[in-house]
Write a protein that holds these residues in place. Sequence first.
Motif, PDB file in Angstrom:
ATOM      1  N   MET A   1      15.997   4.078   4.067  1.00 59.44           N
ATOM      2  CA  MET A   1      14.854   3.467   3.488  1.00 59.44           C
ATOM      3  C   MET A   1      13.751   3.818   4.312  1.00 59.44           C
ATOM      4  N   GLY A   2      12.927   4.442   3.419  1.00 66.65           N
ATOM      5  CA  GLY A   2      11.523   4.762   3.761  1.00 66.65           C
ATOM      6  C   GLY A   2      10.419   3.692   4.009  1.00 66.65           C
ATOM      7  N   LYS A   3       9.355   3.762   4.591  1.00 68.95           N
ATOM      8  CA  LYS A   3       8.426   2.786   4.652  1.00 68.95           C
ATOM      9  C   LYS A   3       7.595   2.451   3.269  1.00 68.95           C
ATOM     10  N   ALA A   4       7.353   1.352   3.175  1.00 63.37           N
ATOM     11  CA  ALA A   4       6.432   1.093   2.005  1.00 63.37           C
ATOM     12  C   ALA A   4       5.195   1.701   2.010  1.00 63.37           C
ATOM     13  N   ARG A   5       4.817   1.982   0.763  1.00 63.53           N
ATOM     14  CA  ARG A   5       3.625   2.823   0.656  1.00 63.53           C
ATOM     15  C   ARG A   5       2.535   1.790   0.526  1.00 63.53           C
ATOM     16  N   ILE A   6       1.549   2.017   1.187  1.00 58.63           N
ATOM     17  CA  ILE A   6       0.363   1.096   1.307  1.00 58.63           C
ATOM     18  C   ILE A   6      -0.338   1.456  -0.083  1.00 58.63           C
ATOM     19  N   GLY A   7      -0.797   0.360  -0.888  1.00 58.16           N
ATOM     20  CA  GLY A   7      -1.477   0.803  -2.281  1.00 58.16           C
ATOM     21  C   GLY A   7      -3.028   0.922  -1.984  1.00 58.16           C
ATOM     22  N   ASP A   8      -3.444   1.597  -2.961  1.00 57.79           N
ATOM     23  CA  ASP A   8      -4.844   2.126  -2.465  1.00 57.79           C
ATOM     24  C   ASP A   8      -5.792   0.952  -2.685  1.00 57.79           C
ATOM     25  N   SER A   9      -5.707  -0.128  -3.208  1.00 54.99           N
ATOM     26  CA  SER A   9      -6.608  -1.254  -3.313  1.00 54.99           C
ATOM     27  C   SER A   9      -6.458  -1.862  -1.613  1.00 54.99           C
ATOM     28  N   GLU A  10      -5.204  -2.182  -1.343  1.00 53.69           N
ATOM     29  CA  GLU A  10      -5.330  -2.869   0.089  1.00 53.69           C
ATOM     30  C   GLU A  10      -5.602  -1.710   1.165  1.00 53.69           C
ATOM     31  N   GLY A  11      -5.132  -0.437   1.074  1.00 53.90           N
ATOM     32  CA  GLY A  11      -5.742   0.446   1.901  1.00 53.90           C
ATOM     33  C   GLY A  11      -7.193   0.628   2.000  1.00 53.90           C
ATOM     34  N   ASN A  12      -8.023   0.945   0.911  1.00 58.94           N
ATOM     35  CA  ASN A  12      -9.216   1.010   0.735  1.00 58.94           C
ATOM     36  C   ASN A  12      -9.964  -0.374   1.333  1.00 58.94           C
ATOM     37  N   ALA A  13      -9.348  -1.300   0.967  1.00 61.05           N
ATOM     38  CA  ALA A  13     -10.139  -2.561   1.691  1.00 61.05           C
ATOM     39  C   ALA A  13     -10.193  -2.498   3.010  1.00 61.05           C
ATOM     40  N   ALA A  14      -8.824  -2.400   3.781  1.00 56.29           N
ATOM     41  CA  ALA A  14      -8.600  -2.243   5.069  1.00 56.29           C
ATOM     42  C   ALA A  14      -9.429  -1.303   5.696  1.00 56.29           C
ATOM     43  N   VAL A  15      -9.666  -0.052   5.182  1.00 52.30           N
ATOM     44  CA  VAL A  15     -10.461   0.971   5.836  1.00 52.30           C
ATOM     45  C   VAL A  15     -12.052   0.467   5.769  1.00 52.30           C
ATOM     46  N   SER A  16     -12.485  -0.042   4.586  1.00 51.91           N
ATOM     47  CA  SER A  16     -13.837  -0.513   4.503  1.00 51.91           C
ATOM     48  C   SER A  16     -14.089  -1.663   5.630  1.00 51.91           C
ATOM     49  N   ALA A  17     -13.228  -2.653   5.596  1.00 53.32           N
ATOM     50  CA  ALA A  17     -13.385  -3.694   6.958  1.00 53.32           C
ATOM     51  C   ALA A  17     -13.235  -3.183   8.254  1.00 53.32           C
ATOM     52  N   ALA A  18     -12.424  -2.119   8.485  1.00 51.61           N
ATOM     53  CA  ALA A  18     -12.375  -1.611   9.831  1.00 51.61           C
ATOM     54  C   ALA A  18     -13.229  -0.543  10.079  1.00 51.61           C
ATOM     55  N   THR A  19     -13.939   0.191   9.326  1.00 51.43           N
ATOM     56  CA  THR A  19     -14.910   0.996   9.741  1.00 51.43           C
ATOM     57  C   THR A  19     -16.179   0.259   9.725  1.00 51.43           C
ATOM     58  N   GLY A  20     -16.390  -0.745   8.899  1.00 51.70           N
ATOM     59  CA  GLY A  20     -17.469  -1.597   8.879  1.00 51.70           C
ATOM     60  C   GLY A  20     -17.805  -2.652  10.128  1.00 51.70           C
ATOM     61  N   ASP A  21     -16.618  -2.924  10.667  1.00 50.98           N
ATOM     62  CA  ASP A  21     -16.761  -3.615  12.172  1.00 50.98           C
ATOM     63  C   ASP A  21     -15.357  -3.487  12.822  1.00 50.98           C
ATOM     64  N   PHE A  22     -15.236  -2.450  13.435  1.00 53.47           N
ATOM     65  CA  PHE A  22     -14.088  -2.038  14.110  1.00 53.47           C
ATOM     66  C   PHE A  22     -13.480  -3.309  15.057  1.00 53.47           C
ATOM     67  N   GLU A  23     -14.417  -3.650  15.923  1.00 52.14           N
ATOM     68  CA  GLU A  23     -14.206  -4.841  17.246  1.00 52.14           C
ATOM     69  C   GLU A  23     -13.947  -6.133  16.338  1.00 52.14           C
ATOM     70  N   GLY A  24     -14.575  -6.443  15.212  1.00 50.86           N
ATOM     71  CA  GLY A  24     -14.544  -7.600  14.710  1.00 50.86           C
ATOM     72  C   GLY A  24     -13.122  -7.732  13.458  1.00 50.86           C
ATOM     73  N   ALA A  25     -12.804  -6.502  13.256  1.00 54.70           N
ATOM     74  CA  ALA A  25     -11.436  -6.634  12.144  1.00 54.70           C
ATOM     75  C   ALA A  25     -10.363  -6.831  13.212  1.00 54.70           C
ATOM     76  N   SER A  26      -9.425  -7.593  12.494  1.00 54.75           N
ATOM     77  CA  SER A  26      -8.151  -8.101  13.158  1.00 54.75           C
ATOM     78  C   SER A  26      -7.362  -6.888  13.406  1.00 54.75           C
ATOM     79  N   ARG A  27      -6.496  -7.077  14.244  1.00 56.23           N
ATOM     80  CA  ARG A  27      -5.529  -5.967  14.561  1.00 56.23           C
ATOM     81  C   ARG A  27      -4.597  -5.581  13.253  1.00 56.23           C
ATOM     82  N   ASP A  28      -4.294  -6.618  12.455  1.00 59.19           N
ATOM     83  CA  ASP A  28      -3.416  -6.138  11.213  1.00 59.19           C
ATOM     84  C   ASP A  28      -4.423  -5.483  10.117  1.00 59.19           C
ATOM     85  N   ILE A  29      -5.705  -5.534  10.098  1.00 60.34           N
ATOM     86  CA  ILE A  29      -6.571  -5.055   9.492  1.00 60.34           C
ATOM     87  C   ILE A  29      -6.622  -3.473  10.017  1.00 60.34           C
ATOM     88  N   ARG A  30      -6.986  -3.487  11.037  1.00 67.38           N
ATOM     89  CA  ARG A  30      -7.029  -2.014  11.662  1.00 67.38           C
ATOM     90  C   ARG A  30      -5.519  -1.175  11.560  1.00 67.38           C
TER      91      ARG A  30
END
Length: 125
Positions: A1-30
């Motif tokens: 069984m392969g890894k679950a695909r991360i949806g675009d909405s969830e992925g883009n939100a995480a990228v935005s949060a992590a690139t906006g404030d890398f240190e402030g983003a949670s480990r899960d978001i990063r």
Amino acid sequence: MGKARIGDSEGNAAVSAATGDFEGASRDIRATAVRYLLQLLAERAEGNSVEVRVPPFGAVQCIEGPGHTRGTPPNVVEMDARTWLELATGSLSWAEGRAAARIHASGQRADLTGYVPVVHRRSEP
């Protein structure tokens, strides 16, 4: 069984949060941001000749060419999470990352030029 695909909405939100404030983003978001961008790279550069590693969050095989099935792959690219986020979103170029020793690449095919960025950072208004 392969890894679950991360949806675009969830992925883009995480990228935005992590690139906006890398240190402030949670480990899960990063982690989600890194894995999403690795997923996009693997989808856009299908193959298994190069392994891209971003410890501790993930690794993918990509780029067409001779592959491997056992042991350490002959072509490896490795970097930390911040570097990968910058590289994958275009705020760091491959050449800049290599020159600053932020990207470690070994093997003749270990070059992501032309494959990154995988997404383009939106300019701020």
